[in-house]
Design a protein around this motif. Structure first.
Motif, PDB file in Angstrom:
ATOM      1  N   GLN A   2      24.681  -8.511 -13.624  1.00  0.00           N
ATOM      2  CA  GLN A   2      25.324  -7.350 -14.233  1.00  0.00           C
ATOM      3  C   GLN A   2      24.735  -7.081 -15.605  1.00  0.00           C
ATOM      4  O   GLN A   2      24.418  -8.003 -16.351  1.00  0.00           O
ATOM      5  N   ILE A   3      24.594  -5.795 -15.917  1.00  0.00           N
ATOM      6  CA  ILE A   3      24.098  -5.370 -17.219  1.00  0.00           C
ATOM      7  C   ILE A   3      25.214  -4.573 -17.896  1.00  0.00           C
ATOM      8  O   ILE A   3      25.647  -3.548 -17.348  1.00  0.00           O
ATOM      9  N   PRO A   4      25.695  -5.012 -19.045  1.00  0.00           N
ATOM     10  CA  PRO A   4      26.733  -4.240 -19.733  1.00  0.00           C
ATOM     11  C   PRO A   4      26.196  -2.862 -20.121  1.00  0.00           C
ATOM     12  O   PRO A   4      25.147  -2.755 -20.742  1.00  0.00           O
ATOM     13  N   TRP A   5      26.914  -1.821 -19.738  1.00  0.00           N
ATOM     14  CA  TRP A   5      26.450  -0.461 -20.018  1.00  0.00           C
ATOM     15  C   TRP A   5      26.335  -0.219 -21.515  1.00  0.00           C
ATOM     16  O   TRP A   5      25.490   0.544 -21.959  1.00  0.00           O
ATOM     17  N   GLN A   6      27.134  -0.925 -22.310  1.00  0.00           N
ATOM     18  CA  GLN A   6      27.110  -0.754 -23.757  1.00  0.00           C
ATOM     19  C   GLN A   6      25.818  -1.288 -24.379  1.00  0.00           C
ATOM     20  O   GLN A   6      25.473  -0.928 -25.496  1.00  0.00           O
ATOM     21  N   SER A   7      25.109  -2.151 -23.646  1.00  0.00           N
ATOM     22  CA  SER A   7      23.887  -2.748 -24.179  1.00  0.00           C
ATOM     23  C   SER A   7      22.668  -1.833 -24.031  1.00  0.00           C
ATOM     24  O   SER A   7      21.618  -2.114 -24.608  1.00  0.00           O
ATOM     25  N   LEU A   8      22.811  -0.758 -23.272  1.00  0.00           N
ATOM     26  CA  LEU A   8      21.698   0.173 -23.068  1.00  0.00           C
ATOM     27  C   LEU A   8      21.671   1.228 -24.165  1.00  0.00           C
ATOM     28  O   LEU A   8      22.718   1.657 -24.656  1.00  0.00           O
ATOM     29  N   GLU A   9      20.466   1.649 -24.521  1.00  0.00           N
ATOM     30  CA  GLU A   9      20.313   2.762 -25.460  1.00  0.00           C
ATOM     31  C   GLU A   9      20.947   4.000 -24.822  1.00  0.00           C
ATOM     32  O   GLU A   9      20.856   4.186 -23.598  1.00  0.00           O
ATOM     33  N   PRO A  10      21.589   4.864 -25.602  1.00  0.00           N
ATOM     34  CA  PRO A  10      22.254   6.047 -25.027  1.00  0.00           C
ATOM     35  C   PRO A  10      21.346   6.898 -24.141  1.00  0.00           C
ATOM     36  O   PRO A  10      21.774   7.333 -23.065  1.00  0.00           O
ATOM     37  N   ASP A  11      20.098   7.125 -24.559  1.00  0.00           N
ATOM     38  CA  ASP A  11      19.187   7.930 -23.735  1.00  0.00           C
ATOM     39  C   ASP A  11      18.862   7.233 -22.421  1.00  0.00           C
ATOM     40  O   ASP A  11      18.746   7.878 -21.371  1.00  0.00           O
ATOM     41  N   THR A  12      18.708   5.924 -22.466  1.00  0.00           N
ATOM     42  CA  THR A  12      18.420   5.146 -21.253  1.00  0.00           C
ATOM     43  C   THR A  12      19.603   5.217 -20.301  1.00  0.00           C
ATOM     44  O   THR A  12      19.427   5.420 -19.092  1.00  0.00           O
ATOM     45  N   LEU A  13      20.802   5.064 -20.833  1.00  0.00           N
ATOM     46  CA  LEU A  13      22.002   5.141 -20.004  1.00  0.00           C
ATOM     47  C   LEU A  13      22.134   6.526 -19.376  1.00  0.00           C
ATOM     48  O   LEU A  13      22.407   6.638 -18.174  1.00  0.00           O
ATOM     49  N   ASP A  14      21.913   7.571 -20.158  1.00  0.00           N
ATOM     50  CA  ASP A  14      21.983   8.935 -19.622  1.00  0.00           C
ATOM     51  C   ASP A  14      20.997   9.123 -18.477  1.00  0.00           C
ATOM     52  O   ASP A  14      21.343   9.675 -17.427  1.00  0.00           O
ATOM     53  N   ALA A  40      29.446  12.738 -16.310  1.00  0.00           N
ATOM     54  CA  ALA A  40      30.651  12.385 -17.072  1.00  0.00           C
ATOM     55  C   ALA A  40      31.577  11.506 -16.244  1.00  0.00           C
ATOM     56  O   ALA A  40      32.171  10.551 -16.764  1.00  0.00           O
ATOM     57  N   ASP A  41      31.684  11.793 -14.957  1.00  0.00           N
ATOM     58  CA  ASP A  41      32.537  10.999 -14.075  1.00  0.00           C
ATOM     59  C   ASP A  41      32.014   9.571 -13.949  1.00  0.00           C
ATOM     60  O   ASP A  41      32.776   8.606 -14.040  1.00  0.00           O
ATOM     61  N   VAL A  42      30.710   9.417 -13.750  1.00  0.00           N
ATOM     62  CA  VAL A  42      30.118   8.084 -13.631  1.00  0.00           C
ATOM     63  C   VAL A  42      30.254   7.337 -14.954  1.00  0.00           C
ATOM     64  O   VAL A  42      30.594   6.150 -14.976  1.00  0.00           O
ATOM     65  N   ALA A  47      32.883   3.070 -18.211  1.00  0.00           N
ATOM     66  CA  ALA A  47      33.716   2.743 -19.371  1.00  0.00           C
ATOM     67  C   ALA A  47      35.021   2.059 -18.953  1.00  0.00           C
ATOM     68  O   ALA A  47      35.506   1.160 -19.648  1.00  0.00           O
ATOM     69  N   SER A  48      35.572   2.466 -17.823  1.00  0.00           N
ATOM     70  CA  SER A  48      36.832   1.884 -17.357  1.00  0.00           C
ATOM     71  C   SER A  48      36.635   0.546 -16.641  1.00  0.00           C
ATOM     72  O   SER A  48      37.604  -0.156 -16.381  1.00  0.00           O
ATOM     73  N   GLY A  49      35.385   0.227 -16.298  1.00  0.00           N
ATOM     74  CA  GLY A  49      35.116  -1.013 -15.573  1.00  0.00           C
ATOM     75  C   GLY A  49      35.175  -0.855 -14.069  1.00  0.00           C
ATOM     76  O   GLY A  49      34.957  -1.813 -13.332  1.00  0.00           O
ATOM     77  N   GLU A  50      35.448   0.355 -13.596  1.00  0.00           N
ATOM     78  CA  GLU A  50      35.501   0.614 -12.156  1.00  0.00           C
ATOM     79  C   GLU A  50      34.111   0.508 -11.525  1.00  0.00           C
ATOM     80  O   GLU A  50      33.966   0.079 -10.386  1.00  0.00           O
ATOM     81  N   ALA A  51      33.089   0.904 -12.284  1.00  0.00           N
ATOM     82  CA  ALA A  51      31.697   0.819 -11.826  1.00  0.00           C
ATOM     83  C   ALA A  51      30.929  -0.078 -12.788  1.00  0.00           C
ATOM     84  O   ALA A  51      31.306  -0.222 -13.957  1.00  0.00           O
TER      85      ALA A  51
END
Length: 73
Positions: A2-14, A40-42, A47-51
């Motif tokens: 698992q990769i924490p989404w918060q650890s990615l650069e915003p542009d990379t996450l987008d 936005a849904d994803v 953010a909620s931990g569902e995905a």
């Protein structure tokens, strides 16, 4: 892994989310949903931990999956 989404650069996450959303194919519902709304849904699901974001060392791929459907390699 698992990769924490918060650890990615915003542009990379987008970019990751957009590629994930665009892979899903054509909508067959009565109303089209915009790319912006899908992203936005994803993002909200992450953010909620569902995905979660997962990296497969075996396949050298990154994917977004529902947490309750994730089976570690």
């Amino acid at each position: 892994m698992q990769i924490p989404w918060q650890s990615l650069e915003p542009d990379t996450l987008d970019t990751l989310i957009e590629h994930f959303v665009l892979r899903e194919g054509t909508d067959y519902g009565e109303e089209e949903v915009s790319l912006t709304d899908k992203v936005a849904d994803v993002r909200a699901q992450l953010a909620s931990g569902e995905a979660i974001i997962v990296y497969s060392e075996l396949h050298e791929t990154v994917n977004i999956v529902l947490k309750n459907e994730y089976v570690p390699e």
